[in-house]
Design an enzyme around this catalytic site. Sequence first.
Site, PDB file in Angstrom:
ATOM      1  N   ASN A 159       0.835  -1.227   0.000  1.00 47.05           N
ATOM      2  CA  ASN A 159       0.000   0.000   0.000  1.00 47.05           C
ATOM      3  C   ASN A 159       0.861   1.264   0.000  1.00 47.05           C
ATOM      4  O   ASN A 159       0.350   2.370   0.168  1.00 47.05           O
ATOM      5  CB  ASN A 159      -0.949  -0.009   1.209  1.00 47.05           C
ATOM      6  CG  ASN A 159      -0.195   0.134   2.541  1.00 47.05           C
ATOM      7  OD1 ASN A 159       1.040   0.208   2.560  1.00 47.05           O
ATOM      8  ND2 ASN A 159      -0.937   0.180   3.625  1.00 47.05           N
ATOM      9  N   LEU A 208      -4.212  -4.388   2.647  1.00 45.90           N
ATOM     10  CA  LEU A 208      -4.756  -5.641   3.196  1.00 45.90           C
ATOM     11  C   LEU A 208      -6.059  -5.400   3.958  1.00 45.90           C
ATOM     12  O   LEU A 208      -6.796  -6.329   4.269  1.00 45.90           O
ATOM     13  CB  LEU A 208      -3.723  -6.312   4.114  1.00 45.90           C
ATOM     14  CG  LEU A 208      -2.465  -6.863   3.442  1.00 45.90           C
ATOM     15  CD1 LEU A 208      -1.581  -7.562   4.478  1.00 45.90           C
ATOM     16  CD2 LEU A 208      -2.804  -7.842   2.317  1.00 45.90           C
ATOM     17  N   SER A 236       9.518 -11.238  14.834  1.00 44.05           N
ATOM     18  CA  SER A 236      10.610 -10.429  15.375  1.00 44.05           C
ATOM     19  C   SER A 236      11.084 -10.993  16.705  1.00 44.05           C
ATOM     20  O   SER A 236      10.301 -11.579  17.462  1.00 44.05           O
ATOM     21  CB  SER A 236      10.109  -8.996  15.570  1.00 44.05           C
ATOM     22  OG  SER A 236      10.976  -8.267  16.418  1.00 44.05           O
ATOM     23  N   TYR A 242       3.387  -2.581  19.017  1.00 42.87           N
ATOM     24  CA  TYR A 242       4.031  -3.187  17.828  1.00 42.87           C
ATOM     25  C   TYR A 242       4.436  -4.631  18.151  1.00 42.87           C
ATOM     26  O   TYR A 242       4.056  -5.562  17.450  1.00 42.87           O
ATOM     27  CB  TYR A 242       5.268  -2.371  17.416  1.00 42.87           C
ATOM     28  CG  TYR A 242       6.294  -3.188  16.681  1.00 42.87           C
ATOM     29  CD1 TYR A 242       7.422  -3.656  17.347  1.00 42.87           C
ATOM     30  CD2 TYR A 242       6.123  -3.532  15.354  1.00 42.87           C
ATOM     31  CE1 TYR A 242       8.357  -4.443  16.688  1.00 42.87           C
ATOM     32  CE2 TYR A 242       7.047  -4.316  14.687  1.00 42.87           C
ATOM     33  CZ  TYR A 242       8.169  -4.772  15.370  1.00 42.87           C
ATOM     34  OH  TYR A 242       9.091  -5.554  14.723  1.00 42.87           O
ATOM     35  N   LYS A 266       3.018  -8.567  16.831  1.00 48.19           N
ATOM     36  CA  LYS A 266       3.855  -9.668  16.319  1.00 48.19           C
ATOM     37  C   LYS A 266       3.536 -10.949  17.087  1.00 48.19           C
ATOM     38  O   LYS A 266       3.334 -12.026  16.523  1.00 48.19           O
ATOM     39  CB  LYS A 266       5.345  -9.341  16.470  1.00 48.19           C
ATOM     40  CG  LYS A 266       5.870  -8.259  15.533  1.00 48.19           C
ATOM     41  CD  LYS A 266       5.787  -8.678  14.083  1.00 48.19           C
ATOM     42  CE  LYS A 266       6.404  -7.651  13.148  1.00 48.19           C
ATOM     43  NZ  LYS A 266       6.197  -7.974  11.725  1.00 48.19           N
ATOM     44  N   ARG A 291      23.034  -5.441  20.335  1.00 42.98           N
ATOM     45  CA  ARG A 291      22.034  -6.116  19.525  1.00 42.98           C
ATOM     46  C   ARG A 291      22.696  -7.008  18.478  1.00 42.98           C
ATOM     47  O   ARG A 291      23.888  -6.868  18.195  1.00 42.98           O
ATOM     48  CB  ARG A 291      21.157  -5.075  18.794  1.00 42.98           C
ATOM     49  CG  ARG A 291      20.344  -4.182  19.707  1.00 42.98           C
ATOM     50  CD  ARG A 291      19.233  -4.937  20.400  1.00 42.98           C
ATOM     51  NE  ARG A 291      18.402  -4.065  21.225  1.00 42.98           N
ATOM     52  CZ  ARG A 291      18.661  -3.730  22.482  1.00 42.98           C
ATOM     53  NH1 ARG A 291      19.783  -4.179  23.075  1.00 42.98           N
ATOM     54  NH2 ARG A 291      17.850  -2.936  23.150  1.00 42.98           N
ATOM     55  N   PRO A 304      13.115   4.371  27.102  1.00 45.85           N
ATOM     56  CA  PRO A 304      12.294   3.445  27.896  1.00 45.85           C
ATOM     57  C   PRO A 304      12.034   2.130  27.146  1.00 45.85           C
ATOM     58  O   PRO A 304      11.737   2.139  25.952  1.00 45.85           O
ATOM     59  CB  PRO A 304      10.980   4.205  28.097  1.00 45.85           C
ATOM     60  CG  PRO A 304      11.335   5.643  27.919  1.00 45.85           C
ATOM     61  CD  PRO A 304      12.466   5.677  26.916  1.00 45.85           C
TER      62      PRO A 304
HETATM   63  C1  WQD Z   1      19.195  -0.648  18.577  1.00 44.33           C
HETATM   64  C2  WQD Z   1      20.103  -0.107  19.677  1.00 44.33           C
HETATM   65  C3  WQD Z   1      19.023   1.483  21.128  1.00 44.33           C
HETATM   66  C4  WQD Z   1      18.433   4.538  18.000  1.00 44.33           C
HETATM   67  C5  WQD Z   1      13.577  -2.588  17.247  1.00 44.33           C
HETATM   68  C6  WQD Z   1      12.362  -3.497  17.354  1.00 44.33           C
HETATM   69  C7  WQD Z   1      12.634  -4.795  16.618  1.00 44.33           C
HETATM   70  C8  WQD Z   1      12.960  -4.519  15.183  1.00 44.33           C
HETATM   71  C9  WQD Z   1      14.138  -3.525  15.101  1.00 44.33           C
HETATM   72  C10 WQD Z   1      11.507  -3.210  13.712  1.00 44.33           C
HETATM   73  C11 WQD Z   1      19.414   0.006  21.021  1.00 44.33           C
HETATM   74  C12 WQD Z   1      20.149   2.151  20.336  1.00 44.33           C
HETATM   75  C13 WQD Z   1      18.780   3.376  18.686  1.00 44.33           C
HETATM   76  C14 WQD Z   1      19.088   5.752  18.319  1.00 44.33           C
HETATM   77  C15 WQD Z   1      20.404   4.598  19.978  1.00 44.33           C
HETATM   78  N1  WQD Z   1      11.771  -4.176  14.528  1.00 44.33           N
HETATM   79  N2  WQD Z   1      19.753   3.414  19.646  1.00 44.33           N
HETATM   80  N3  WQD Z   1      20.062   5.746  19.311  1.00 44.33           N
HETATM   81  O1  WQD Z   1      15.161  -1.369  19.583  1.00 44.33           O
HETATM   82  O2  WQD Z   1      16.862  -3.230  19.098  1.00 44.33           O
HETATM   83  O3  WQD Z   1      14.680  -3.205  17.867  1.00 44.33           O
HETATM   84  O4  WQD Z   1      13.835  -2.349  15.884  1.00 44.33           O
HETATM   85  O5  WQD Z   1      12.028  -3.051  12.636  1.00 44.33           O
HETATM   86  O6  WQD Z   1      11.464  -5.604  16.685  1.00 44.33           O
HETATM   87  O7  WQD Z   1      12.163  -3.833  18.728  1.00 44.33           O
HETATM   88  O8  WQD Z   1      16.402  -1.472  17.373  1.00 44.33           O
HETATM   89  O9  WQD Z   1      17.706   0.161  16.085  1.00 44.33           O
HETATM   90  O10 WQD Z   1      15.863   1.016  17.608  1.00 44.33           O
HETATM   91  O11 WQD Z   1      17.981   0.112  18.594  1.00 44.33           O
HETATM   92  O12 WQD Z   1      21.282   4.612  20.864  1.00 44.33           O
HETATM   93  O13 WQD Z   1      18.811   6.864  17.752  1.00 44.33           O
HETATM   94  O14 WQD Z   1      20.500   1.236  19.328  1.00 44.33           O
HETATM   95  O15 WQD Z   1      19.010   1.934  22.481  1.00 44.33           O
HETATM   96  O16 WQD Z   1      20.362  -0.304  22.046  1.00 44.33           O
HETATM   97  P1  WQD Z   1      15.804  -2.307  18.603  1.00 44.33           P
HETATM   98  P2  WQD Z   1      16.950   0.034  17.359  1.00 44.33           P
END
Ligand code: WQD
Length: 334
Positions: A32, A59, A124, A149, A153, A231, A294
Amino acid sequence: MRVLVTGGLGFIGSHTVVELIQNGYDVIIIDNLYNSELDVKDKIKDITGIEPKVYIKDLLDKKEIENIFKENKIDEVIHFAGYKAVGESCKEPLKYYNNNLVGTINLLDIMKKYNVKKIIFSSSATVYGNPGVPKYSESLGRGKTTNPYGNTKSMIEQILEDLYKSDNIWSIGLLRYFNPIGAHESGLIGEKPVGIPNNLMPYILKVASGELEYLRVFGNDYNTHDGTGVRDYIHVVDLGKGHVKALEKLEKSGPGLYIYNFGSEKGYSVLDLVKTFEKVNNININYKIVERRPGDLDEYYADSSKAEKELGWKAEKTLEDMCRDSWNFMKKQK
Ligand code: WQD
């Protein structure tokens, strides 16, 4: 085999479509354009030489989904389409529950009506909640998710499990992605977030391109090797290849419920990613340490040994590849 890919013009969807076409699949896309652009279909053609059939439909419009099944003989489905911003989902839960859940149920209803009972769902690692261990294996099972979100999932995984229990002719793959980043080596497709990015790599890319002044590092007091969040980053091309392997598994092994973690099995911190990006691309990334975001956890990464054993799939690309390919794509954007 003809596969319908929902959200197939999106970041992970488009990279998966490329791998599907290059493995001989006949691909139909429904998208979409909420978080994607129509010209991605031209880029897919530039890469593969084949332009997939694309329906720009939603959808939530069940009649339109049915028309696609009426017009095309579809063998199986890969379902990516869904909203995915954690922060936005907290502000607009009804939008997320309606779009992600109703959209999925509409799709499954039509699949059932047309006796198409093979589906792979884009899940996820967030469904694990906070299990209290850093290395996530599928045997942990779903935990308590902490935002709408993540809840969608988890709920969709439950819906699919219940569907399988009600009719075990279904072949269902639940693929739990960790943190997909990177871009196709051609630089033609990649992640183009709309507005201010939520995720780390898209934010780094906007700092690298000068669109944003500096990266906010959300906390450096976590229980990790350098205090910043750790991560499991996985190259989106490895992820695309994994979907082909998962589809082959459903075709070969027949009915069943198949759950796999798709990660690199390595944990990298925010500062690891920043430093690698700077080294590989010879660019300085300004950042400031700010308060924690948070809901963020200290550290987690995949145990993907089940996918390796049962699918013959393993992530191959390195963090350097992910940083190089992401920037290569970003540089080519107007
Ligand atoms: C990664 C790390 C942040 C941004 C989420 C969803 C997951 C998947 C991916 C969606 C963390 C740090 C982040 C910033 C930062 N789904 N960070 N400054 O939270 O592990 O996962 O996104 O696509 O289902 O939960 O990914 O990239 O947001 O964060 O310091 O500006 O980077 O604290 O440690 P996350 P993220």
